[in-house]
Design a protein around this motif. Sequence first.
Motif: not given
Length: 154
Positions: A89-106
């Motif tokens: 797994l490489e380069d996992v990123r979530v836009a800073s204004d969208c973090r802590s909403r479960g997107i990275g986990e998904r």
Amino acid sequence: MNAESVSIRRARRDDVSAIVAMLADDHLGRARERVEDPLPAAYYDAFARVERDPNLTLVVAESEGRVVGCLQLAILPGISSQGGVRGLLEDVRVASDCRSRGIGERLVQWAIAEAKARGCSLIELLTHASRVDAQRFYKRLGFAASHVGMTVRF
């Protein structure tokens, strides 16, 4: 927006600028990425190489037409572990204004399922030692610190 409203799909060439912006949005990325308009051709050349490689998959998380996350999954066949295939797994990123909403986990759960579906016996990742929030996130998802990483830059 929450994780349920996000779709995960293969990245397209027109997603490259959003991906680079997310890669540049931290203390390490600011020093190594070049967010310019237009983007340097090297990013598009790299995207084309990823697209041609059947063992690489670059995906984005999208909500309401906006790219809000990304990751790359590499499938690595090998001789070790009795010829086992591993996912990286490489380069996992979530836009800073969208973090802590479960997107990275998904995104990570998608990658785990994809790695299993492609015959991997494990999935692993590298994260920089200074990214303590990322390390906490990965541990929460079941990843364990198991290696010592080393780098030589050219």
